[in-house]
Design a protein around this motif. Structure first.
Motif, mmCIF file in Angstrom:
data_model
loop_
_atom_site.group_PDB
_atom_site.id
_atom_site.type_symbol
_atom_site.label_atom_id
_atom_site.label_comp_id
_atom_site.label_asym_id
_atom_site.label_seq_id
_atom_site.Cartn_x
_atom_site.Cartn_y
_atom_site.Cartn_z
ATOM 1 N N GLY A 14 45.330 20.819 65.418
ATOM 2 C CA GLY A 14 45.485 20.476 66.823
ATOM 3 C C GLY A 14 45.521 18.982 67.085
ATOM 4 O O GLY A 14 45.865 18.555 68.192
ATOM 5 N N ARG A 66 56.806 19.662 68.274
ATOM 6 C CA ARG A 66 55.522 19.078 67.892
ATOM 7 C C ARG A 66 55.668 17.671 67.319
ATOM 8 O O ARG A 66 54.796 16.820 67.522
ATOM 9 N N ASN A 83 52.161 15.841 66.538
ATOM 10 C CA ASN A 83 51.171 16.407 67.449
ATOM 11 C C ASN A 83 50.938 17.876 67.126
ATOM 12 O O ASN A 83 51.746 18.502 66.432
ATOM 13 N N SER A 84 49.860 18.407 67.648
ATOM 14 C CA SER A 84 49.531 19.824 67.446
ATOM 15 C C SER A 84 49.624 20.210 65.978
ATOM 16 O O SER A 84 50.230 21.222 65.607
ATOM 17 N N LYS A 86 49.056 21.536 62.280
ATOM 18 C CA LYS A 86 48.580 22.805 61.740
ATOM 19 C C LYS A 86 48.222 22.623 60.259
ATOM 20 O O LYS A 86 48.780 21.734 59.599
#
Length: 122
Positions: A14, A66, A83-84, A86
């Motif tokens: 995240g 992302r 971003n974001s 995983k």
């Protein structure tokens, strides 16, 4: 052209990181730039690419929405805003340069940086 990638590190799922790729020896203005990544035991895969003037940009489906690739030719630098993140984004990330149009295949790039490790914890 000599490339130096930086900005990798350990981040929680995240979270965000921004990778940089700075060129020396020649201006990046004439080059399309790409980011690729390679996870342990896997082949190097395409992440994102940008044309010399930023008019053309492409992303792998797995990172669309992302990641953002950008470049500043005045600073001879290309960026990858992630971003974001995983856990499956964990890999060594490489920047690469090629003359001409952007490409998504590693073999079409002539110059590579040394890689920067991104680790995303769950």
């Amino acid at each position: 052209v000599q490339l130096q990638a930086s900005g990798g590190g350990l981040v929680q799922a995240g979270g965000s990181l921004r990778l940089s790729c700075t060129a020396s020896g020649r201006t990046l203005r004439a080059y399309a730039m790409g980011w690729f990544r390679q996870a342990p035991g896997k082949e190097r895969e395409f992440v994102a690419a940008v044309s010399w003037n930023s008019d053309d940009i492409d992303y792998a489906d797995s990172v669309k929405g992302r990641f953002t690739i950008s470049r500043d030719n005045a600073k001879n630098t290309v960026y990858l805003q992630m971003n974001s993140l995983k856990p499956e984004d964990t890999a060594v990330y490489y920047c690469a340069a090629r003359r001409g149009n952007l490409a998504i295949y590693p073999l079409m790039y002539n110059d590579w940086g040394q890689g920067t490790l991104v680790t995303v914890s769950s």
